[in-house]
Write a protein that holds these residues in place. Structure first.
Motif, PDB file in Angstrom:
ATOM      1  N   ASP A 329       8.376  -2.732  11.069  1.00  0.00           N
ATOM      2  CA  ASP A 329       9.007  -3.828  11.796  1.00  0.00           C
ATOM      3  C   ASP A 329       9.255  -4.992  10.841  1.00  0.00           C
ATOM      4  O   ASP A 329      10.274  -5.665  10.916  1.00  0.00           O
ATOM      5  N   VAL A 330       8.281  -5.186   9.952  1.00  0.00           N
ATOM      6  CA  VAL A 330       8.333  -6.370   9.085  1.00  0.00           C
ATOM      7  C   VAL A 330       8.154  -5.938   7.627  1.00  0.00           C
ATOM      8  O   VAL A 330       7.331  -5.064   7.332  1.00  0.00           O
ATOM      9  N   TYR A 331       8.929  -6.544   6.748  1.00  0.00           N
ATOM     10  CA  TYR A 331       8.748  -6.329   5.316  1.00  0.00           C
ATOM     11  C   TYR A 331       8.411  -7.674   4.682  1.00  0.00           C
ATOM     12  O   TYR A 331       9.145  -8.651   4.865  1.00  0.00           O
ATOM     13  N   VAL A 332       7.311  -7.727   3.946  1.00  0.00           N
ATOM     14  CA  VAL A 332       6.891  -9.001   3.356  1.00  0.00           C
ATOM     15  C   VAL A 332       7.156  -8.977   1.845  1.00  0.00           C
ATOM     16  O   VAL A 332       6.694  -8.072   1.143  1.00  0.00           O
ATOM     17  N   ALA A 333       7.914  -9.983   1.379  1.00  0.00           N
ATOM     18  CA  ALA A 333       8.324 -10.013  -0.038  1.00  0.00           C
ATOM     19  C   ALA A 333       7.983 -11.371  -0.648  1.00  0.00           C
ATOM     20  O   ALA A 333       7.812 -12.360   0.068  1.00  0.00           O
ATOM     21  N   SER A 338       3.774 -14.558  -8.680  1.00  0.00           N
ATOM     22  CA  SER A 338       2.869 -15.696  -8.695  1.00  0.00           C
ATOM     23  C   SER A 338       1.655 -15.346  -7.835  1.00  0.00           C
ATOM     24  O   SER A 338       1.822 -14.979  -6.669  1.00  0.00           O
ATOM     25  N   PRO A 339       0.454 -15.444  -8.402  1.00  0.00           N
ATOM     26  CA  PRO A 339      -0.742 -15.094  -7.628  1.00  0.00           C
ATOM     27  C   PRO A 339      -0.834 -15.893  -6.327  1.00  0.00           C
ATOM     28  O   PRO A 339      -1.268 -15.372  -5.309  1.00  0.00           O
ATOM     29  N   GLU A 340      -0.361 -17.092  -6.361  1.00  0.00           N
ATOM     30  CA  GLU A 340      -0.423 -17.939  -5.169  1.00  0.00           C
ATOM     31  C   GLU A 340       0.442 -17.376  -4.034  1.00  0.00           C
ATOM     32  O   GLU A 340       0.009 -17.245  -2.890  1.00  0.00           O
ATOM     33  N   LEU A 362       5.356  -4.946  -2.820  1.00  0.00           N
ATOM     34  CA  LEU A 362       5.968  -4.360  -4.017  1.00  0.00           C
ATOM     35  C   LEU A 362       6.086  -5.493  -5.043  1.00  0.00           C
ATOM     36  O   LEU A 362       7.163  -5.825  -5.531  1.00  0.00           O
ATOM     37  N   PHE A 363       4.933  -6.103  -5.321  1.00  0.00           N
ATOM     38  CA  PHE A 363       4.953  -7.276  -6.188  1.00  0.00           C
ATOM     39  C   PHE A 363       5.187  -6.839  -7.633  1.00  0.00           C
ATOM     40  O   PHE A 363       4.987  -5.695  -7.987  1.00  0.00           O
ATOM     41  N   GLY A 364       5.626  -7.808  -8.442  1.00  0.00           N
ATOM     42  CA  GLY A 364       5.946  -7.456  -9.821  1.00  0.00           C
ATOM     43  C   GLY A 364       7.359  -6.906  -9.952  1.00  0.00           C
ATOM     44  O   GLY A 364       7.773  -6.490 -11.024  1.00  0.00           O
ATOM     45  N   HIS A 365       8.102  -6.834  -8.847  1.00  0.00           N
ATOM     46  CA  HIS A 365       9.501  -6.415  -8.884  1.00  0.00           C
ATOM     47  C   HIS A 365      10.366  -7.598  -8.456  1.00  0.00           C
ATOM     48  O   HIS A 365       9.887  -8.508  -7.778  1.00  0.00           O
ATOM     49  N   SER A 366      11.633  -7.530  -8.804  1.00  0.00           N
ATOM     50  CA  SER A 366      12.526  -8.632  -8.425  1.00  0.00           C
ATOM     51  C   SER A 366      12.664  -8.681  -6.911  1.00  0.00           C
ATOM     52  O   SER A 366      12.457  -7.681  -6.224  1.00  0.00           O
ATOM     53  N   LEU A 367      13.041  -9.834  -6.396  1.00  0.00           N
ATOM     54  CA  LEU A 367      13.252  -9.958  -4.953  1.00  0.00           C
ATOM     55  C   LEU A 367      14.312  -8.950  -4.500  1.00  0.00           C
ATOM     56  O   LEU A 367      14.200  -8.349  -3.439  1.00  0.00           O
ATOM     57  N   LYS A 368      15.312  -8.753  -5.374  1.00  0.00           N
ATOM     58  CA  LYS A 368      16.390  -7.820  -5.032  1.00  0.00           C
ATOM     59  C   LYS A 368      15.833  -6.404  -4.790  1.00  0.00           C
ATOM     60  O   LYS A 368      16.185  -5.749  -3.813  1.00  0.00           O
ATOM     61  N   SER A 369      14.952  -5.957  -5.707  1.00  0.00           N
ATOM     62  CA  SER A 369      14.455  -4.588  -5.467  1.00  0.00           C
ATOM     63  C   SER A 369      13.486  -4.530  -4.280  1.00  0.00           C
ATOM     64  O   SER A 369      13.434  -3.517  -3.582  1.00  0.00           O
ATOM     65  N   GLN A 370      12.783  -5.624  -4.016  1.00  0.00           N
ATOM     66  CA  GLN A 370      11.942  -5.626  -2.809  1.00  0.00           C
ATOM     67  C   GLN A 370      12.824  -5.518  -1.554  1.00  0.00           C
ATOM     68  O   GLN A 370      12.522  -4.775  -0.631  1.00  0.00           O
ATOM     69  N   MET A 371      13.930  -6.260  -1.537  1.00  0.00           N
ATOM     70  CA  MET A 371      14.809  -6.217  -0.362  1.00  0.00           C
ATOM     71  C   MET A 371      15.513  -4.861  -0.250  1.00  0.00           C
ATOM     72  O   MET A 371      15.804  -4.394   0.846  1.00  0.00           O
ATOM     73  N   ARG A 372      15.780  -4.252  -1.409  1.00  0.00           N
ATOM     74  CA  ARG A 372      16.379  -2.903  -1.380  1.00  0.00           C
ATOM     75  C   ARG A 372      15.396  -1.923  -0.715  1.00  0.00           C
ATOM     76  O   ARG A 372      15.777  -1.088   0.096  1.00  0.00           O
ATOM     77  N   GLU A 373      14.120  -2.067  -1.055  1.00  0.00           N
ATOM     78  CA  GLU A 373      13.125  -1.186  -0.425  1.00  0.00           C
ATOM     79  C   GLU A 373      13.040  -1.455   1.081  1.00  0.00           C
ATOM     80  O   GLU A 373      12.952  -0.528   1.896  1.00  0.00           O
ATOM     81  N   SER A 380      12.996  -4.120  10.163  1.00  0.00           N
ATOM     82  CA  SER A 380      13.841  -4.954  11.031  1.00  0.00           C
ATOM     83  C   SER A 380      13.892  -6.397  10.552  1.00  0.00           C
ATOM     84  O   SER A 380      14.931  -7.042  10.648  1.00  0.00           O
ATOM     85  N   VAL A 381      12.766  -6.884  10.080  1.00  0.00           N
ATOM     86  CA  VAL A 381      12.669  -8.296   9.716  1.00  0.00           C
ATOM     87  C   VAL A 381      11.999  -8.424   8.357  1.00  0.00           C
ATOM     88  O   VAL A 381      11.084  -7.657   8.056  1.00  0.00           O
ATOM     89  N   ALA A 382      12.451  -9.361   7.530  1.00  0.00           N
ATOM     90  CA  ALA A 382      11.756  -9.627   6.263  1.00  0.00           C
ATOM     91  C   ALA A 382      11.130 -11.016   6.315  1.00  0.00           C
ATOM     92  O   ALA A 382      11.709 -11.944   6.898  1.00  0.00           O
ATOM     93  N   VAL A 383       9.943 -11.109   5.728  1.00  0.00           N
ATOM     94  CA  VAL A 383       9.313 -12.413   5.555  1.00  0.00           C
ATOM     95  C   VAL A 383       9.261 -12.647   4.047  1.00  0.00           C
ATOM     96  O   VAL A 383       8.717 -11.810   3.311  1.00  0.00           O
ATOM     97  N   ILE A 384       9.859 -13.734   3.588  1.00  0.00           N
ATOM     98  CA  ILE A 384       9.954 -13.972   2.142  1.00  0.00           C
ATOM     99  C   ILE A 384       9.216 -15.264   1.779  1.00  0.00           C
ATOM    100  O   ILE A 384       9.432 -16.303   2.425  1.00  0.00           O
ATOM    101  N   PHE A 385       8.356 -15.126   0.801  1.00  0.00           N
ATOM    102  CA  PHE A 385       7.643 -16.308   0.298  1.00  0.00           C
ATOM    103  C   PHE A 385       8.300 -16.779  -0.991  1.00  0.00           C
ATOM    104  O   PHE A 385       8.294 -16.066  -1.989  1.00  0.00           O
ATOM    105  N   GLY A 386       8.900 -17.991  -0.956  1.00  0.00           N
ATOM    106  CA  GLY A 386       9.530 -18.578  -2.140  1.00  0.00           C
ATOM    107  C   GLY A 386       8.729 -19.791  -2.603  1.00  0.00           C
ATOM    108  O   GLY A 386       8.097 -20.459  -1.780  1.00  0.00           O
ATOM    109  N   GLN A 387       8.808 -20.059  -3.907  1.00  0.00           N
ATOM    110  CA  GLN A 387       7.929 -21.074  -4.496  1.00  0.00           C
ATOM    111  C   GLN A 387       8.115 -22.469  -3.889  1.00  0.00           C
ATOM    112  O   GLN A 387       7.154 -23.085  -3.436  1.00  0.00           O
ATOM    113  N   SER A 388       9.375 -22.934  -3.835  1.00  0.00           N
ATOM    114  CA  SER A 388       9.553 -24.335  -3.440  1.00  0.00           C
ATOM    115  C   SER A 388       9.206 -24.540  -1.971  1.00  0.00           C
ATOM    116  O   SER A 388       8.546 -25.509  -1.603  1.00  0.00           O
TER     117      SER A 388
END
Ligand code: AMP
Length: 424
Positions: A329-333, A338-340, A362-373, A380-388
């Protein structure tokens, strides 16, 4: 070469394993709605149990049983069917003393040393139901309706046929009279019979009726004697036929349906699907009023059936009616390594897994490849953690089914934001 599985024994991989589990869950739900309760049986029983209950001259016992001897010299067998074990358990634990009816179901592997082919395995799964203690035709009807309901709800509605026959009872004028007429007939044609039937004609003449060997097709021969059931058996069967349509079942009568086992009486049935080739039986069963007594118990009537799970799944596949395999249901990227952010993502995944299927990490990969996965898995839904945004206590929730729908949420509100996306 790396190790291989043994011929006739198979691995069940995803998504087939998930389809199997989903079908089991549906079967349990329907059976429990009909008042059946689960009986978990051992895989191994004494060999003698099957010889006595299933019958010495049946294919299952004569040719197909996996037998083993334990260190104490006891002859054991991997169960080839569930009914003998269920009857043994019923007697061993005095379930009949509870009075009234006992309705049990089981789910598990059966083992038969048959020649493996499409739809025929050496280990296969059966779901079975046994109703003890009700002699009335309503027990037969209820049992058949539980079975047809499972198949209908699974997606085979209108895609199966219910074949029904009346095998009569052991009153002299009923099956014994038929057996002796059949025996005379078979003896007069014995030279035409296949080797199997020749050998067991005296011990089990009924089996010649559905012989699949190279002998004549007796069921198509008008000269083949037919059972003339006694008045009680006729009335019993007529009531079954009267009640079945109330559950939407329109059976086909089939006087050659004898089933492979010795213990059946009165109503026997088989459910078939023409979509799965020559091994077309999905399920079979019937009444077995004499079995419990013949196994040393009281005179308790019973009726039951077993269905073959692999065959049902084959029929569903042929009908294009397979349930969709589960997807996250959810993909977390995370946007950057960043360890944080990764820690925050794990905390979010722990939280969200309380309610949904969650994939990610799927850490250690680009956001693009995480979203491809995420796309490949059908999330259905992605949750994305961005730095700023993270530094402001926020993250992004993106609807992957409608690409342009995305919004920011505070991490404290994350669960609600995901729920809003997932529940329309
Ligand atoms: P039976 O106990 O022979 O009446 O079988 C009940 C159901 O189990 C059949 O209708 C099949 O769907 C299934 N079945 C029986 N034997 C096998 C086998 N060797 N492999 C797969 N399914 C089987």
């Amino acid at each position: 070469m790396a190790a291989q599985s043994v011929k006739g024994f198979k691995d069940i991989l995803p998504p087939e394993s998930e389809r199997t589990a989903a079908f089991e869950a549906l079967s349990r739900r329907v059976l429990e709605a009909f008042g059946f309760r689960e009986l978990r049986l051992p895989t191994v029983e004494s060999q003698e149990l099957f010889v006595k209950a299933t019958g010495e001259t049946t294919d299952i016992v004569e040719k197909e049983m996996f037998v083993l001897t334990d260190a104490g010299g006891r002859h054991l067998a991997l169960r080839p069917e569930g009914t003998p074990g269920a009857v043994r358990a019923f007697l061993q634990h005095n379930l009949n003393l509870q009075g009234g009816r006992t309705k049990l179901y089981y789910v598990g592997s059966m083992f038969r040393a048959e020649r493996p082919q499409a739809g025929r395995f050496r280990e296969f799964e059966q779901i079975g139901a046994e109703a003890f203690g009700n002699a009335h035709p309503s027990a037969d009807v209820e049992s058949i309706l539980a079975l047809t309901r499972i198949l209908d709800e699974a997606g085979l509605k209108g895609r199966t046929t219910v074949h029904l026959n009346n095998l009569g009872c052991e009153r002299p004028e009923c099956r014994p009279a038929f057996r002796s007429r059949l025996l005379d007939f078979l003896r007069s044609t014995v030279s035409d019979l296949c080797d199997n039937c020749k050998r067991r004609v005296d011990r089990n003449p009924l089996r010649a009726l559905d012989c699949k060997g190279d002998g004549p097709r007796l069921k198509e021969d008008p000269k083949t004697p037919r059972l003339e059931p006694c008045a009680e058996c006729r009335a019993h069967f007529d009531t079954v036929l009267t009640l079945l349509p109330a559950g939407g079942v329109a059976p086909q009568l089939d006087s050659s349906l004898v089933r492979g086992l010795d213990y059946y009486t009165r109503t026997v049935f088989e459910i078939r699907s023409s979509a799965i080739g020559s091994q077309d039986a999905l399920a079979g069963g019937g009444r077995y009023d004499g079995l419990i007594k013949s196994m040393g118990g009281p005179d308790v009537p019973a009726t039951g059936w077993a269905l073959g799970v692999e065959r049902v799944l084959m029929a569903l596949a042929a009908a294009g009616a397979q349930p969709r395999p589960p997807h996250p249901d959810v993909y977390v990227a995370v946007q950057a390594e960043s360890p944080e952010l990764e820690k925050a993502a794990f905390t979010a995944m722990q939280l969200l897994r309380g309610s949904w299927r969650v994939e990610g990490a799927l850490f250690g990969h680009s956001l693009k490849s995480q979203m491809r996965e995420a796309d490949r898995l059908g999330a259905s839904v992605a949750v994305i953690f961005g730095q700023s945004e993270f530094s402001e206590g926020k993250c992004t929730v993106k609807d992957l089914r409608e690409k342009d729908l995305q919004s920011q949420t505070t991490i404290a509100e994350l669960e609600r934001a995901v729920r809003n996306r997932l529940t329309p």
